[in-house]
Design a protein around this motif. Structure first.
Motif, PDB file in Angstrom:
ATOM      1  N   ARG A 231       0.861  -1.181   0.000  1.00 48.00           N
ATOM      2  CA  ARG A 231       0.000   0.000   0.000  1.00 48.00           C
ATOM      3  C   ARG A 231       0.891   1.223   0.000  1.00 48.00           C
ATOM      4  N   VAL A 232       0.487   2.221  -0.730  1.00 46.39           N
ATOM      5  CA  VAL A 232       1.233   3.465  -0.731  1.00 46.39           C
ATOM      6  C   VAL A 232       0.269   4.611  -0.479  1.00 46.39           C
ATOM      7  N   ALA A 233       0.561   5.434   0.502  1.00 46.81           N
ATOM      8  CA  ALA A 233      -0.249   6.625   0.755  1.00 46.81           C
ATOM      9  C   ALA A 233       0.634   7.843   0.539  1.00 46.81           C
ATOM     10  N   VAL A 234       0.139   8.771  -0.264  1.00 44.68           N
ATOM     11  CA  VAL A 234       0.932   9.954  -0.582  1.00 44.68           C
ATOM     12  C   VAL A 234       0.152  11.190  -0.166  1.00 44.68           C
ATOM     13  N   ARG A 235       0.832  12.111   0.507  1.00 44.98           N
ATOM     14  CA  ARG A 235       0.184  13.390   0.762  1.00 44.98           C
ATOM     15  C   ARG A 235       1.213  14.512   0.713  1.00 44.98           C
ATOM     16  N   ALA A 236       0.712  15.708   0.424  1.00 46.95           N
ATOM     17  CA  ALA A 236       1.606  16.867   0.356  1.00 46.95           C
ATOM     18  C   ALA A 236       2.109  17.175   1.759  1.00 46.95           C
TER      19      ALA A 236
END
Lengths: 322, 194
Positions: A231-236
């Motif tokens: 799983r990959v979660a990306v946020r600024a």
């Protein structure tokens, strides 16, 4: 602060110094005592005005001649801090925390101790900055540049070379860059990647899914679900906060006291333990990574706690009610 | 009441650092009343029985002021970002000082500075301060010398001291090489792009 404005207090303090200079009557002595007793700040303002008036006594030297005064007391430490000034803050912090290493090509292994941060120029012109209590293995070959983050955290600034991709391995997680800058932090169950410049690709060796592209100004977290899939979660993110460590700083941005203590524990041999009763209090601030005492002092004051030290353990516990 | 020894120590070791402390307080803790914090800090110093144990008076002053700010923040139960973000800058603000205040008000330069502060007073105040501080006349003697009343002399001492105190401690307000709490200054090194 309530009561009289501080400028009024300063004015009155100067008045008292002027009267004391010509000698107080006994009535004035009593009035001065009354004036002082009405506000703590007045005692401070009076001392300050007295000190300034006293400093003017130095002018007495002018009466004889200026030459004699030139030989008067000389400041004992006029230049003591200068040596530190030439270096930029961040570089100074890095140099103070760890030596600069020259890396031999291939198979180099670098481990940092607790509190140590190392700046590591790599043979291809790239730069790694290895955080406290971390371990990095560098394996460069003609076809590629492989770096394994065995544990901890490191920031990489990658020299451009399309023919030799630069890949960081953190467990099953992979982060690949061509010419860019990014940070990888390996946790037991996940890896965090903060990209400060350019774009990186991240993927897991345990999953055939296509890589995720992560651009500058983003933080990606890669972990594996119970099904084994990545799983990959990306946020600024503002990259300054998670990367302040390169400047020898910790930035606490609305972080709980307990989490802040964990951050400090990464950098110091002392272990900070926060009583659960106050561990949820949120803090904002910035500290040097090695300034445990400053942090403990400030945190205890802010939450109304008490500091208890025993060996290598520093506890912040709720203070008993007064 | 502070002892003459303490007053002398403060004149020499604390007062010269006040401009820098003011600048730091204003930059780091934008929510505080600087004058209040300064007075409270001197109040704590006034309570000292002895000062021999203070090896670094400048650091002592900064720490004292920081504790005043923290205790105020705690009392008011409002812990704002501005109030707190400066805490750690105490240590960093100090070694980054390019213009050491010691050099401004200590040692040989003190004399020139004191002379300058007195010279900057208006005419009558200047004469009175010169007679009082350079010639060493008492207020009473000055009144006789100038043919004015003692209360005028006393009043000029008050006004002159107020002025001198202000310019002594606030002149450097504008120039402070403070680092921001955040900021990526050096790390944007050249990175070759695709």
């Amino acid at each position: 602060m309530s009561g009289e404005p501080s400028s009024r207090i300063d004015e009155d303090a100067c008045g008292w110094v002027a009267r004391m200079d010509r000698g107080l009557t006994s009535g004035e002595e009593a009035a001065l005592a009354t004036w002082l007793a009405s506000d703590d700040r007045k005692r401070g303002a009076l001392l300050r005005a007295q000190a300034a008036f006293r400093l003017l006594d130095r002018a007495r030297a002018l009466r004889v001649d200026a030459g004699e005064a030139e030989a008067g007391p000389v400041d004992e430490h006029p230049h003591s801090r200068r040596a530190l000034l030439g270096l930029g803050g961040g570089m100074a912090a890095l140099l103070a925390l760890g030596a600069v290493w020259r890396v031999r090509p291939r198979g180099q292994h670098i481990a940092t101790g607790v509190g140590e941060i190392r700046r590591l120029p790599l043979e291809d012109g790239s730069l790694a900055v290895v955080n406290s209590d971390s371990s990095v293995r560098v394996a460069f070959s003609a076809g590629g540049r492989e770096v394994e983050l065995v544990k901890g955290e490191a920031w990489f600034e990658v020299a451009h070379n399309k023919a030799r991709p630069f890949t960081v391995a953190a467990g099953a997680a992979r982060v690949r860059a061509v010419g860019t800058a990014f940070d990888v932090r390996r946790h037991r169950d996940r890896s965090e990647i903060v990209v400060t410049d350019g774009v990186v690709k991240i993927w897991s060796t345990r999953d055939a899914a296509a890589p995720t592209l992560v651009a500058a100004g983003h933080r990606a977290v890669l972990w594996h679900g119970v099904d084994g899939a990545a799983r990959v979660a990306v946020r600024a993110v503002d990259p300054e906060q998670p990367l302040a460590w390169r400047d020898g700083q910790i930035i606490l941005d609305d972080m709980t006291l307990a989490a802040a203590a964990d951050e400090f524990n990464r950098y110091n041999k002392m272990t900070l333990v926060i009583d659960p009763a106050i561990g949820g209090r949120r803090m904002i601030g910035s500290f040097r990574t090695n300034d445990v005492d400053g942090f403990v002092e400030a945190a205890a004051l802010l939450v109304g706690g008490r500091v208890a030290r025993a060996g290598n353990i520093i506890r912040i516990v709720p203070a008993p009610p007064p | 009441m502070a002892s003459p020894q303490l007053i002398g120590w403060v004149a020499q070791n604390i007062l010269p650092h006040e401009p820098r402390l003011r600048a730091w307080l204003a930059a780091a803790f934008s929510a505080v009343e600087v004058d209040d914090v300064i007075q409270e800090s001197y109040c704590r110093i006034a309570a000292l029985d002895h000062v021999e144990h203070i090896q670094d008076p400048r650091q002592y002053l900064f720490r004292t002021a920081r504790n005043v700010v923290l205790e105020q923040a705690r009392r008011s139960r409002v812990v704002s970002f501005q109030t707190i973000s400066g805490i750690a800058d105490l240590e960093r603000a100090m070694p980054l000082d390019m213009i050491s205040p010691e050099r401004m008000l200590a040692g040989r330069r003190t004399l020139a500075r004191v002379e300058q502060l007195i010279s900057a007073l208006p005419e009558r105040g200047r004469r009175i301060f010169r007679l009082r501080k350079i010639e060493g006349l008492s207020q009473k003697e000055i009144a006789a010398r100038l043919g004015i009343s003692e209360s005028i002399v006393e009043n000029e001492v008050l006004r002159g001291l107020r002025r001198i105190l202000l310019s002594m401690t606030e002149e450097e307000r504008a120039e402070m090489p403070m680092r921001r709490p955040r900021g990526g200054r050096h790390e944007r090194r050249a990175v070759v792009q695709d």
